[in-house]
Design a protein around this motif. Structure first.
Motif, PDB file in Angstrom:
ATOM      1  N   GLY A 217      56.791   9.940 -58.256  1.00 55.60           N
ATOM      2  CA  GLY A 217      58.061   9.382 -57.812  1.00 55.60           C
ATOM      3  C   GLY A 217      59.187  10.408 -57.860  1.00 55.60           C
ATOM      4  N   ILE A 218      59.240  11.192 -58.928  1.00 54.57           N
ATOM      5  CA  ILE A 218      60.270  12.230 -59.050  1.00 54.57           C
ATOM      6  C   ILE A 218      60.122  13.271 -57.945  1.00 54.57           C
ATOM      7  CG2 ILE A 218      61.092  14.148 -60.478  1.00 54.57           C
ATOM      8  CD1 ILE A 218      60.389  12.436 -62.936  1.00 54.57           C
ATOM      9  N   CYS A 219      58.872  13.710 -57.723  1.00 58.84           N
ATOM     10  CA  CYS A 219      58.620  14.724 -56.680  1.00 58.84           C
ATOM     11  C   CYS A 219      58.943  14.181 -55.296  1.00 58.84           C
ATOM     12  CB  CYS A 219      57.163  15.180 -56.740  1.00 58.84           C
ATOM     13  SG  CYS A 219      56.745  16.072 -58.243  1.00 58.84           S
ATOM     14  N   LEU A 220      58.604  12.912 -55.054  1.00 58.43           N
ATOM     15  CA  LEU A 220      58.890  12.301 -53.755  1.00 58.43           C
ATOM     16  C   LEU A 220      60.392  12.175 -53.540  1.00 58.43           C
ATOM     17  CD1 LEU A 220      57.732  10.979 -51.219  1.00 58.43           C
ATOM     18  CD2 LEU A 220      57.728   8.791 -52.452  1.00 58.43           C
ATOM     19  N   PHE A 221      61.092  11.782 -54.597  1.00 61.71           N
ATOM     20  CA  PHE A 221      62.558  11.660 -54.509  1.00 61.71           C
ATOM     21  C   PHE A 221      63.188  13.006 -54.160  1.00 61.71           C
ATOM     22  CE2 PHE A 221      66.617  12.269 -56.745  1.00 61.71           C
ATOM     23  CZ  PHE A 221      67.395  11.312 -56.098  1.00 61.71           C
ATOM     24  N   LEU A 222      62.748  14.064 -54.846  1.00 65.20           N
ATOM     25  CA  LEU A 222      63.294  15.398 -54.588  1.00 65.20           C
ATOM     26  C   LEU A 222      62.934  15.891 -53.195  1.00 65.20           C
ATOM     27  CD1 LEU A 222      62.588  17.113 -58.036  1.00 65.20           C
ATOM     28  CD2 LEU A 222      64.799  16.331 -57.148  1.00 65.20           C
ATOM     29  N   THR A 223      61.725  15.557 -52.743  1.00 72.06           N
ATOM     30  CA  THR A 223      61.294  15.959 -51.398  1.00 72.06           C
ATOM     31  C   THR A 223      62.177  15.315 -50.336  1.00 72.06           C
ATOM     32  OG1 THR A 223      58.992  16.220 -52.107  1.00 72.06           O
ATOM     33  CG2 THR A 223      59.387  15.934 -49.747  1.00 72.06           C
ATOM     34  N   ILE A 224      62.393  14.014 -50.453  1.00 68.20           N
ATOM     35  CA  ILE A 224      63.223  13.291 -49.478  1.00 68.20           C
ATOM     36  C   ILE A 224      64.671  13.779 -49.531  1.00 68.20           C
ATOM     37  CG2 ILE A 224      64.155  11.023 -48.877  1.00 68.20           C
ATOM     38  CD1 ILE A 224      61.513   9.829 -49.899  1.00 68.20           C
TER      39      ILE A 224
END
Length: 231
Positions: A217-224
């Motif tokens: 979730g953290i990585c996805l948030f940063l990616t977006i």
């Protein structure tokens, strides 16, 4: 170089996931307050032991767990059973637990290696001027997702017949039959019945799954977030 950076990020994610998995195992059996007492009560373990108190059994358990992580030299543990002072584990059980200790300590070493590899991979990316904010989050997302998918698939397969795969695990990781114990003579099999291992596996899966989803979730948030900035 871009693809090499992405590959390094995915490899780092795999290393992190291995660290999380091994740590989840350790957290359940070492860091969960009262875990063994709850499981012993749930499965009426004392009923299968000759006149032993819960306090004595928990003491034996503490010594056994200390032994597994190398904090105790041997597994010759004295306790009171049936009103008499005796060693809890017999020679066959001790020999088997020596094999288990080797596996446990190897797992701890693998975790350390994975931590070091993660640092080295990130250092490589930084040294070769990777665009960390742009490359790292999606790479970690991809690696985390792939690893979690593989573990989930394996877990689902094991859940279809836990007993079968539990036996298969022992055949893979042990080169002898010392793990085949007799409930009438070997106390170890009486204090950790199959239900205990099923509960432990479920707790490990829940903790590991939660940690994995948080990381993803953290990585996805940063990616977006980075993609929106770039747009």
């Amino acid at each position: 170089m871009k693809y090499l950076h992405r590959l390094a990020g995915i490899a780092a994610a795999f290393c992190i996931m291995i660290v999380l998995f091994i740590t989840s195992v350790e957290a359940v059996v070492y860091w969960t307050p009262g875990y063994f007492e709850k499981e012993y009560t749930k499965y009426n373990v004392l009923d299968s032991l000759p006149a032993m108190t819960m306090d004595d059994l928990l003491h034996v358990t503490d010594e056994m767990m200390d032994y597994l992580r190398g904090d105790r030299e041997d597994l010759h543990v004295e306790t009171t059973m049936g009103g008499q002072q005796r060693e809890f584990f017999n020679e066959r059980e001790i020999a088997h637990m020596e094999d288990v200790q080797v596996l446990f300590l190897k797992a701890m070493s693998i975790r350390t290696v994975c931590l070091v590899l993660t640092v080295l991979l990130l250092a490589f990316m930084a040294a070769t001027k990777a665009r960390m904010r742009k490359v790292l989050p999606p790479s970690l997302c991809m690696g985390t997702g792939l690893f979690f998918g593989l573990i989930t698939a394996l877990g689902l397969i094991i859940s279809t017949d836990f007993s079968r795969y539990f036996i298969m695990f022992h055949h893979i990781f042990f080169t002898n039959d010392l793990w085949i114990l007799d409930p009438s003579t070997d106390m170890l099999i009486n204090i950790v019945p199959e239900g205990f291992f099923m509960d432990t596996a479920a707790r490990i899966a829940l903790l590991f799954g939660s940690l994995s989803l948080i990381l993803f979730g953290i990585c996805l948030f940063l990616t977006i977030k980075n993609q929106k900035k770039a747009a």
